[in-house]
Write an enzyme that holds these catalytic residues in place. Structure first.
Site: not given
Lengths: 257, 70
Positions: A97, A158, A184-185, A206-207
């Protein structure tokens, strides 16, 4: 629900999961299992030579999950290429990635450096999944140099803000000949469902999982949302209209007119 | 004879002489070599070559492994 194919490899799950920010490796392993994911991202870092820690890879069963090393921390193409080669030497796998984020405040990717690194890595035999801003022109260039996917961001890493770049991602999806992974986000299962309903091929979270009160339960929710969005995309939604269209019969009312 | 290595950006002095190979260095640092990859003076050293990689004074060594990340 159809399978996702990247670089000739099939995935039943369209949810990729990041391994950062979990309270423990054990919790991470349980959350990944609950997510149903078959693709997990990892970072490369210096070994802490004063405090030898447990190896986090031991918690990831690589027979079940495709490992996707990232180049997080890279500020330009040269650093990203170096990290990619180290990751390949460490893991024996050539998936990467690719992320180049010179600014630590917003962690927005540098498109020029990403493209430069992608060209080098593709020639070097890597399967490159670049993390990019939602820029349709850049997405097309990366696809043309041989990247296996494009991974436009929904909002800053995040930030849990959801699909802030929706209109541009729609264009990327329309033009792409490689899978589009929204990365992301994405902060809520509804964000993941929204991306999938639009026709994204996969999402990376992830986050929103790792930092949740209960990462295992929320991982399950993201799994269901990703599946729901994909099924809706594949089967198609009923059409929209500006006026009401009654769902109940318009005859036989209990009133006298 | 004293000698120095720069390991992960920090100078480390070995008063009794350097460990002779990368494998010995990792053993001295009590680091499990099984998941580590190294870079010496900017060149990648794969795990299978750790035992044959001799260390010399003033080498810059990076010891790297996977960590959590998105």
């Amino acid at each position: 629900m159809s399978a996702l194919k990247i670089a000739g490899k099939e995935f039943d799950s369209r949810l990729f999961v990041g391994t950062g920010k979990f309270a423990s490796n054990a919790l991470m392993a349980r959350a990944i299992a609950a997510s149903g994911s078959q693709m997990v991202t990892v970072a490369l870092r210096r070994v802490d030579i004063e405090n030898e820690n447990d190896d986090m890879l031991a918690a990831i069963d690589q027979t079940k999950y495709q490992l996707l090393p990232n180049t997080s921390g890279a500020r330009d193409a040269a650093e990203a290429v170096r990290l990619s080669r180290l990751a390949r030497a460490a893991s024996g796998i050539a998936w990467v990635k690719l992320e180049v984020t010179p600014d630590p405040y917003y962690l927005l990717p540098d498109g020029q450096e990403t493209l430069k690194a992608a060209e080098i890595l593709v020639k070097d035999g890597f399967i490159v999944l670049p993390y990019i801003n939602a820029d349709p022109i850049l997405a097309k260039k990366l696809q043309d140099v041989g990247c296996a996917t494009v991974m436009p961001l929904a909002s800053p890493i995040g930030s849990n803000q959801g699909m802030k770049t929706k209109a541009s991602i729609e264009i990327i999806i329309e033009q792409a000949t490689v899978p589009v992974v929204v990365d992301a986000g994405l902060g809520a299962p509804s964000h993941a469902a929204e991306a999938m309903e639009m026709g994204a091929d996969a999402v990376l979270v992830n986050t929103a999982i790792a930092a949740a009160n209960d990462p295992v339960e929320i991982a399950k929710a993201f799994k269901m949302a990703t599946q729901a969005g994909r099924i809706a995309y594949e089967t198609g939604l009923a059409s929209k209209s500006t006026t009401a269209s009654a769902s109940s019969p318009l005859t036989g009312f209990l009133r006298n007119e | 004879m004293s000698a120095t290595l720069k390991i992960n950006g920090t100078e480390k002095t070995f008063d009794q002489g350097l460990p002779s190979t990368l494998t010995e260095l990792l053993a001295q640092l009590e680091i499990n070599a099984a998941t580590v990859v190294a870079e010496i003076n900017g060149d990648i050293v794969e795990r299978k070559n750790f035992a044959q990689t001799e260390l010399k004074d003033q080498m810059a060594i990076e010891l790297i492994r996977f960590d959590g990340g998105g």
